[in-house]
Design an enzyme around this catalytic site. Structure first.
Site, PDB file in Angstrom:
ATOM      1  N   LYS A 285     -76.044   8.926 -80.613  1.00  0.00           N
ATOM      2  CA  LYS A 285     -75.071   9.955 -80.984  1.00  0.00           C
ATOM      3  C   LYS A 285     -75.624  11.334 -80.645  1.00  0.00           C
ATOM      4  O   LYS A 285     -76.850  11.535 -80.616  1.00  0.00           O
ATOM      5  CB  LYS A 285     -74.812   9.919 -82.499  1.00  0.00           C
ATOM      6  CG  LYS A 285     -74.122   8.684 -83.039  1.00  0.00           C
ATOM      7  CD  LYS A 285     -74.002   8.773 -84.553  1.00  0.00           C
ATOM      8  CE  LYS A 285     -73.369   7.536 -85.152  1.00  0.00           C
ATOM      9  NZ  LYS A 285     -71.929   7.440 -84.845  1.00  0.00           N
ATOM     10  N   ARG A 360     -69.116  -2.967 -87.230  1.00  0.00           N
ATOM     11  CA  ARG A 360     -68.234  -4.134 -87.128  1.00  0.00           C
ATOM     12  C   ARG A 360     -69.015  -5.420 -86.871  1.00  0.00           C
ATOM     13  O   ARG A 360     -68.567  -6.499 -87.221  1.00  0.00           O
ATOM     14  CB  ARG A 360     -67.182  -3.886 -86.034  1.00  0.00           C
ATOM     15  CG  ARG A 360     -67.735  -3.796 -84.629  1.00  0.00           C
ATOM     16  CD  ARG A 360     -66.762  -3.164 -83.660  1.00  0.00           C
ATOM     17  NE  ARG A 360     -66.567  -1.744 -83.945  1.00  0.00           N
ATOM     18  CZ  ARG A 360     -65.760  -0.956 -83.236  1.00  0.00           C
ATOM     19  NH1 ARG A 360     -65.076  -1.453 -82.216  1.00  0.00           N
ATOM     20  NH2 ARG A 360     -65.630   0.316 -83.537  1.00  0.00           N
TER      21      ARG A 360
END
Length: 531
Positions: A285, A360
């Site tokens: 990120k 996820r």
């Protein structure tokens, strides 16, 4: 904070700050509550006059503060709070207003508050909203500030809730106060977990917090490490955690009713995302996107907070399980890579196209594990996608699921709890975005419909079990002070989960008992079986 209820009349109520909530139109005329009329009379009519001059009309978010100059007993100041239109009133409006009152009391360094509960036809909901708003409103996370540690100024310690005229104290109102206080304390506990720095709340520390919560609430706690995760063949979970020096933890909390018949009911399964720090992995990120990634375990904090209330106060007539996989997502020489293929516990293979779509992966294995316990439904909470924030902003949770009854029950619980949620579609038309040329599926699809793509990925691991996915990426962290919220962690989702369990418990309690078979018929059936 200590809370007490007193039967409501116009008599003075002890508290350095007297709080009087008002609906639009109640400041003037014959509709004013007795508490306002009494305070105004003691101040020679100056209260209404000054409030009117300052533009206070009782609208939502309006407030007006005045000093009593010793004319109102122990009440040094009076705070008027706007509740808006009475016909459109929801307890959340009062909860937010009570939060503002608590913050005002803190700024004034008041140690006690007297709160005039407004008259409505929802006395229990209103009492609970006031208690939650005040307790949530006094929350501060300042343990790492030297000035806060040295601050010896008075703190808000007590609140007296004066019931409206005609409303007497009752067991139901006492229970509402107790529930509201326990919910707010647990939400504040969750806020602490999320606000703590990532070098403090590691996967191991989160597991310890879960164990302590279980001990306090009478829950069973099972904590596993890397060996247990390997034994359960959770390849996606293991793939995410291999890049970090911090050891992962597998957390399973269980509430079981004492009644043997109730204990045999199908459990409700709650699953929380617990990435205690998310760097993005090798799909790193940018700095500004990484600063708040200690909050990527907010879903697990909300689940744990809810379990504290479920085990200690709600005690439903069915089991409730919490499943949490805690780890960090870090870049290193051992980290999983774009192009890797991981094998889930379910046996599905997943091509990694973005290591920053890690939540996820862990959730997928947790959902499979939860489903093996044959629950009546699975609810998961996760700070899953920035795409959901783009769609719904900072204060609305995205809800996904294709079982209408289960989704609607969660939405109803959220409305009752005062947490705003909006149902988003989970259409198979988007499944092509997750199609892989080399594995059963990819972990990340195209940019468009990102929140839906993530929900579709999770759906692959729940089978036919009724399931709701709550994307709390926005509401888990408030960008500013608002009502009972501070800038920072909110505990989003915990109140909804508690309310969902409460409503399910009520539904079971109101279901008619199945009629027993007539004795003669039962005997004939037994004899026939014996032959």
């Amino acid at each position: 904070m200590q809370f007490s209820l007193v039967s409501g009349d116009a008599a003075p109520v002890s508290g350095e700050l007297l709080v009087i909530p008002l609906f639009e139109g109640e400041l003037v005329g014959d509709t004013a509550p007795a508490s306002l009329a009494t305070a105004d009379s003691a101040l020679d009519g100056k209260l209404r006059a000054a409030a009117t001059q300052e533009g206070f009309k009782g609208k939502v978010d309006q407030s007006f503060l005045i000093h009593t100059l010793g004319r109102l007993g122990s009440n040094d100041r009076v705070l008027l709070l706007g509740l808006g239109n009475r016909a459109r009133f929801q307890p959340e409006v009062l909860r937010l207003a009570a939060g503002r009152a608590a913050k005002t009391a803190q700024r004034l360094k008041a140690t006690s508050i007297a709160f005039r509960v407004p008259a409505t036809d929802r006395a229990e909901d209103v009492v609970r909203a006031v208690v939650e708003g005040l307790e949530l409103g006094v929350y501060r996370f300042d343990k790492y500030k030297s000035a806060a540690r040295e601050d010896k100024s008075p703190k808000l310690k007590s609140a007296t809730l004066a019931l409206p005229p005609g409303t007497e104290k009752s067991r139901a109102l006492d229970d509402a106060l107790t529930l509201g206080l326990k919910v707010a304390e647990s939400v504040n506990w969750a806020r602490d977990l999320v606000n703590e720095p990532p070098n403090v709340v590691t996967p191991v520390r989160l597991a310890q917090a879960a164990q302590q919560a279980a001990k306090e609430a009478g829950l069973q706690a099972e904590i596993g490490g890397r060996k247990e995760i390997e034994r359960l063949n959770m390849g996606m979970f293991l793939g995410v955690t291999v890049g970090s020096a911090q050891e992962p933890r597998l957390i399973h909390l269980v509430y079981t009713p004492k009644n043997a018949k109730d204990a045999k009911r199908a459990p409700l399964a709650l699953v929380g995302k617990a990435i205690t720090f998310d760097s993005g992995g090798l799909s790193l990120k940018p700095t500004e996107g990484m600063v708040e990634m200690k909050t990527d375990m907010a879903g697990s904090a909300a689940v744990l907070a809810a379990m504290k209330v479920i085990g200690s106060v709600v005690k439903p007539p069915f089991p409730v399980h919490a499943f949490i996989g805690a780890c960090e997502n870090m870049p290193s020489g051992t980290a999983y890579k774009p192009g890797d293929i991981l094998t889930a516990r379910s046996g599905k293979t997943v091509e990694i196209t973005n290591t920053d779509a890690e939540g996820r992966l862990v959730l997928g294995d947790m959902l499979t594990w939860a489903g093996e316990h044959e629950p009546s439904a699975i609810i998961d909470l996760a700070t899953l996608t920035g795409a959901c924030m783009v769609a719904l902003g900072n204060y609305i949770v995205g809800a996904f699921g294709d079982d209408d009854a289960t989704v609607n029950s969660v939405l109803d619980a959220a409305k009752s709890a005062g947490e705003e949620m909006w149902r988003l579609p989970i259409s198979d038309m988007q499944k092509d975005a997750l199609r892989s040329d080399v594995a059963d599926m990819k972990n990340s699809g195209e940019r468009w419909g990102g929140a839906i793509n993530a929900a579709l990925f999770l759906k692959e691991f729940v089978g036919d079990i009724p399931w709701v996915h709550l994307d709390i990426a926005g509401p888990s962290n408030s960008p500013k002070e608002r009502g009972y919220l501070n800038k920072g962690a909110t505990g989003s989702g915990a109140r909804t989960l508690v309310e969902l369990v409460r409503q399910r418990a009520v539904d079971i309690a109101t279901q008619p008992e199945p009629k027993a078979a007539p004795v003669k018929a039962a005997k004939r059936a037994k004899a026939k079986t014996a032959r």
